[in-house]
Design a protein around this motif. Structure first.
Motif, PDB file in Angstrom:
ATOM      1  N   THR A 527      -2.816  -5.730   0.240  1.00 52.83           N
ATOM      2  CA  THR A 527      -2.056  -6.466   0.374  1.00 52.83           C
ATOM      3  C   THR A 527      -2.655  -8.052   0.545  1.00 52.83           C
ATOM      4  O   THR A 527      -2.487  -9.032   0.244  1.00 52.83           O
ATOM      5  N   PHE A 528      -3.876  -7.918   1.274  1.00 57.50           N
ATOM      6  CA  PHE A 528      -4.664  -9.019   1.548  1.00 57.50           C
ATOM      7  C   PHE A 528      -5.280  -9.803   0.563  1.00 57.50           C
ATOM      8  O   PHE A 528      -5.268 -10.882   0.400  1.00 57.50           O
ATOM      9  N   LEU A 529      -6.050  -8.936  -0.279  1.00 58.46           N
ATOM     10  CA  LEU A 529      -6.792  -9.288  -1.336  1.00 58.46           C
ATOM     11  C   LEU A 529      -5.818  -9.822  -2.346  1.00 58.46           C
ATOM     12  O   LEU A 529      -6.354 -10.917  -3.035  1.00 58.46           O
ATOM     13  N   PHE A 530      -4.590  -9.397  -2.437  1.00 57.13           N
ATOM     14  CA  PHE A 530      -3.473 -10.022  -3.292  1.00 57.13           C
ATOM     15  C   PHE A 530      -3.152 -11.447  -3.166  1.00 57.13           C
ATOM     16  O   PHE A 530      -3.135 -12.208  -3.873  1.00 57.13           O
ATOM     17  N   ARG A 531      -2.959 -11.710  -1.931  1.00 57.47           N
ATOM     18  CA  ARG A 531      -2.973 -13.159  -1.500  1.00 57.47           C
ATOM     19  C   ARG A 531      -3.941 -13.691  -1.474  1.00 57.47           C
ATOM     20  O   ARG A 531      -4.135 -15.075  -1.945  1.00 57.47           O
ATOM     21  N   TYR A 532      -5.308 -13.349  -1.095  1.00 59.41           N
ATOM     22  CA  TYR A 532      -6.531 -14.018  -1.167  1.00 59.41           C
ATOM     23  C   TYR A 532      -7.295 -14.561  -2.615  1.00 59.41           C
ATOM     24  O   TYR A 532      -7.308 -15.370  -2.610  1.00 59.41           O
ATOM     25  N   TRP A 533      -6.579 -13.706  -3.644  1.00 58.02           N
ATOM     26  CA  TRP A 533      -6.823 -13.885  -5.004  1.00 58.02           C
ATOM     27  C   TRP A 533      -5.880 -14.395  -5.572  1.00 58.02           C
ATOM     28  O   TRP A 533      -5.708 -14.464  -6.892  1.00 58.02           O
ATOM     29  N   ASP A 534      -4.780 -15.206  -4.908  1.00 57.52           N
ATOM     30  CA  ASP A 534      -3.810 -16.046  -5.535  1.00 57.52           C
ATOM     31  C   ASP A 534      -2.859 -15.039  -6.382  1.00 57.52           C
ATOM     32  O   ASP A 534      -2.587 -15.598  -7.464  1.00 57.52           O
ATOM     33  N   GLU A 535      -2.694 -14.016  -5.834  1.00 49.76           N
ATOM     34  CA  GLU A 535      -1.775 -12.890  -6.712  1.00 49.76           C
ATOM     35  C   GLU A 535      -2.235 -12.681  -7.964  1.00 49.76           C
ATOM     36  O   GLU A 535      -1.209 -12.514  -8.903  1.00 49.76           O
ATOM     37  N   ASP A 536      -3.472 -12.266  -7.904  1.00 49.48           N
ATOM     38  CA  ASP A 536      -4.227 -12.188  -9.427  1.00 49.48           C
ATOM     39  C   ASP A 536      -4.195 -10.591  -9.324  1.00 49.48           C
ATOM     40  O   ASP A 536      -5.048  -9.678  -8.721  1.00 49.48           O
ATOM     41  N   LEU A 537      -2.772  -9.893  -9.998  1.00 47.02           N
ATOM     42  CA  LEU A 537      -2.775  -8.541 -10.045  1.00 47.02           C
ATOM     43  C   LEU A 537      -3.685  -7.764 -10.943  1.00 47.02           C
ATOM     44  O   LEU A 537      -4.275  -6.643 -10.794  1.00 47.02           O
ATOM     45  N   THR A 538      -4.174  -8.386 -12.063  1.00 48.93           N
ATOM     46  CA  THR A 538      -5.058  -7.666 -12.837  1.00 48.93           C
ATOM     47  C   THR A 538      -6.455  -7.406 -12.405  1.00 48.93           C
ATOM     48  O   THR A 538      -6.925  -6.269 -12.402  1.00 48.93           O
ATOM     49  N   ARG A 539      -6.952  -8.388 -11.612  1.00 50.42           N
ATOM     50  CA  ARG A 539      -7.971  -8.237 -10.846  1.00 50.42           C
ATOM     51  C   ARG A 539      -7.913  -7.221  -9.593  1.00 50.42           C
ATOM     52  O   ARG A 539      -8.857  -6.435  -9.619  1.00 50.42           O
ATOM     53  N   LEU A 540      -6.783  -7.397  -8.991  1.00 51.07           N
ATOM     54  CA  LEU A 540      -6.439  -6.276  -7.971  1.00 51.07           C
ATOM     55  C   LEU A 540      -6.503  -4.789  -8.747  1.00 51.07           C
ATOM     56  O   LEU A 540      -7.055  -3.845  -7.945  1.00 51.07           O
ATOM     57  N   GLN A 541      -5.703  -4.723  -9.569  1.00 53.60           N
ATOM     58  CA  GLN A 541      -5.874  -3.412 -10.547  1.00 53.60           C
ATOM     59  C   GLN A 541      -7.413  -2.851 -10.662  1.00 53.60           C
ATOM     60  O   GLN A 541      -7.460  -1.457 -10.689  1.00 53.60           O
ATOM     61  N   TRP A 542      -8.234  -3.652 -10.996  1.00 53.58           N
ATOM     62  CA  TRP A 542      -9.508  -3.276 -11.415  1.00 53.58           C
ATOM     63  C   TRP A 542     -10.306  -2.766 -10.176  1.00 53.58           C
ATOM     64  O   TRP A 542     -10.893  -1.729 -10.072  1.00 53.58           O
ATOM     65  N   ARG A 543     -10.069  -3.622  -9.190  1.00 56.81           N
ATOM     66  CA  ARG A 543     -10.986  -3.463  -7.909  1.00 56.81           C
ATOM     67  C   ARG A 543     -10.369  -2.367  -7.474  1.00 56.81           C
ATOM     68  O   ARG A 543     -10.923  -1.431  -6.820  1.00 56.81           O
ATOM     69  N   GLY A 544      -8.981  -2.181  -7.384  1.00 55.56           N
ATOM     70  CA  GLY A 544      -8.455  -0.867  -6.574  1.00 55.56           C
ATOM     71  C   GLY A 544      -8.210   0.374  -7.404  1.00 55.56           C
ATOM     72  O   GLY A 544      -7.917   1.600  -7.032  1.00 55.56           O
ATOM     73  N   ARG A 545      -8.684   0.285  -8.744  1.00 62.19           N
ATOM     74  CA  ARG A 545      -8.711   1.319  -9.678  1.00 62.19           C
ATOM     75  C   ARG A 545      -7.380   1.989 -10.008  1.00 62.19           C
ATOM     76  O   ARG A 545      -7.127   3.266 -10.054  1.00 62.19           O
ATOM     77  N   TRP A 546      -6.354   1.221  -9.986  1.00 65.57           N
ATOM     78  CA  TRP A 546      -4.946   1.691 -10.274  1.00 65.57           C
ATOM     79  C   TRP A 546      -4.983   1.871 -11.836  1.00 65.57           C
ATOM     80  O   TRP A 546      -5.167   0.779 -12.485  1.00 65.57           O
TER      81      TRP A 546
END
Length: 563
Positions: A527-546
């Protein structure tokens, strides 16, 4: 003090019992005429006085070799030729009206940085200045990265390595492709290095911190009664048979042949991939499918419960008989079993795992289980999944500070790694020091890499995964906490129960109640990184390994609303 370093600037002659080339014979004859004795691979010749001097521009340098006595003070107090030379030069300065610089008027200095070299007389080490060598290694790591470079910069880096490699000539063996790089035009026009050249600079960047230790190779050989020529094979290449004194050294083995690295060992581990080990193979290993042993046990128990429920309903019929000859009848009874599990307040996960176990054991039933799966999906709508509440960053920071105040540094480190690394509890507890690549282990500042050796999704995605943590300050702080931990040791030495107990104690102190679970660290960080990275879901998916983007989208939406 006799140097043990193998600086080869003046290494020009071999022992008399070895075959000499014409060039070596000329040098030996010339030096013998001067009354000097030469020793193979020693940094300087050995005149009778033990004194060698030289002048570079306005720097007058003298090197005096002294016999080692019981103490350093007694060793330096011995009279020698250097005292006479510099006393005479002092009189010449006075006669000419000159005055020596106070910082350069050094007499009998044991350690010195002169002419681009660093000398440690007591230890007998000569080599490039360590601080400059480390800076050169860092610069080489930048050159090794993909990108453009100009000819002027390349020539400068190669010139610096050429100077440093003079102190240990085998380093030149790593410079082959780099010397063959040529820009397309002017010196300032950018171009790209070849892959081989970038690989060579990457190796040099790794070797830079070890160059001061290479002299210990020669020292260990001498202590073992060997010389470097004694361990060469018949072809006179660099195939060293390592003596026992080197087994604890930084390099267990390094083979150089004709300027090409053929094989390398580091820290006792072969760098090349090994074939998989041959374990015991049984029929059960294949029949249980791509699941863990624990999951296999759970599914076996669920199948046994299903068979026990079917026995009074269909006397004389077994589960295998229904699956092989009456799949439509089995599907109807499975619907009834799903309803029974719902009324008995069994978990939806148990119902889903029962169907998964049937599909695993009887693969042809996958297309016949649509009706039972529809009931499971309806069950999910009636009782939606409750995600673990995300830990806000402010709360996690407070928990970390409290853990440090209570002298629980490893607990604090796990809270930070779990939050910013988006780790699951099972992945977090199993971390070892060797699974963390700290800034000192690679070439990126304030960046931490986490290797996840046994991820939860290893049977559906990559078997070994990694996470990059680049939030400012995290990597540096983790280095301070666990940087000195042995590679083999776990970050958390206790049990899973003790971790949960301490996690609850920290929440009681900070929040007054136990609101979150250890599994709340991953959704909190997401939740924190989603907002910190300006709602970049692609980046969050790679980092979180979803694995699924749609699942992550729903996940983040629900977590944001929950927080």
């Amino acid at each position: 003090v006799r140097s043990e370093d193998r600086c080869e600037l003046f290494a020009v002659a071999k022992d008399a019992d070895k075959v000499e080339s014409p060039k070596v014979a000329v040098w030996r004859a010339a030096l013998k005429g001067w009354g000097w004795e030469t020793m193979y691979r020693d940094p300087v010749p050995h005149p009778p006085s033990g004194f060698v001097e030289g002048i570079m521009i306005d720097d007058h340098l003298g090197l005096q070799l002294l016999p080692r006595l019981q103490s350093l003070k007694e060793t330096l107090a011995q009279p020698a030729r250097d005292q006479e030379v510099f006393a005479a030069s002092g009189k010449a300065y006075s006669h000419a009206g000159l005055q020596a610089h106070p910082k350069k008027a050094v007499r009998r200095g044991v350690c010195a940085k002169v002419w681009g070299a660093e000398i440690e007389g007591e230890k007998g080490l000569v080599g490039p200045v360590r601080s400059r060598l480390m800076a050169l290694g860092r610069l080489s790591s930048e050159v090794a990265r993909p990108g453009a470079i100009d000819q002027q910069t390349l020539d400068g880096v190669l010139g610096l390595w050429g100077f440093c490699a003079q102190f240990r000539r085998p380093i030149f063996s790593f410079l082959y492709e780099a010397y063959r790089q040529q820009g397309p035009g002017t010196a300032e026009e950018p171009f790209r290095l070849s892959t081989g050249a970038r690989n060579e600079f990457a190796v040099l960047a790794c070797l830079a911190p070890l160059m001061p230790l290479l002299s210990r190779l020669s020292a260990a050989l001498k202590e073992s009664g060997l010389d470097e020529d004694d361990v060469l094979d018949e072809q006179d290449d660099w195939r060293l048979s390592i003596p026992p004194a080197l087994k604890e050294g930084p390099w267990d083995f390094l083979e150089l042949y004709s300027g090409v690295v053929k094989s390398s060992f580091f820290g006792g581990r072969r760098l090349a991939p090994r074939p998989p080990s041959e374990g015991v193979r049984t029929r059960e290993h294949l029949l249980r499918g791509r699941v863990t042993e624990k999951t296999h046990q759970i599914r076996t128990s669920l199948i046994a419960s299903l068979e026990e429920w079917l026995l009074p309903q269909l006397p004389g019929m077994t589960l295998e008989t229904l699956a092989r000859g009456h799949s439509d009848v089995l599907s109807d009874w499975l619907e009834e079993y799903m309803v029974a599990m719902f009324l008995q307040r069994r978990s939806r996960r148990a119902a889903a795992e029962t169907l998964n176990a049937l599909a695993q054991r009887f693969g042809w039933l996958r297309s016949s289980l649509a009706a039972p799966w529809n009931l499971v999906k309806t069950w999910e709508q009636l009782e939606p999944v409750q995600h673990h509440p995300p830990v806000p960053k402010a709360v996690n920071d407070a928990l970390v500070v409290t853990a440090l105040l209570w002298r629980w540094p490893r607990m604090a480190a796990l809270l930070v790694l779990g939050f910013f690394g988006l780790l699951r509890p099972s992945e977090l507890i199993g971390l070892r020091r060797q699974d963390l690549a700290l800034p000192g282990d690679h070439f990126e500042e304030d960046v931490l890499y986490i290797r996840v050796p046994h991820p939860k999704t290893r049977f559906r995605a990559a078997t070994s995964q990694h996470v990059r943590v680049e939030f400012p300050g995290v990597a540096t702080w983790i280095t301070l906490v666990v940087g000195t931990t042995p590679m083999w040791r776990r970050i958390w030495n206790g049990s899973w129960a003790s971790f949960k107990l301490r996690f609850g104690a920290l929440q009681t102190e900070v929040l007054g109640a136990v609101t979150f679970l250890p599994s709340s660290l991953r959704p909190g960080g997401a939740t924190f990184l989603f907002r910190y990275w300006d709602e970049d879901l692609t980046r969050l998916q790679w980092r979180g390994r979803w694995k699924s983007f749609r699942m992550l989208e729903t996940y983040v939406q629900e977590l944001g609303a929950t927080e």
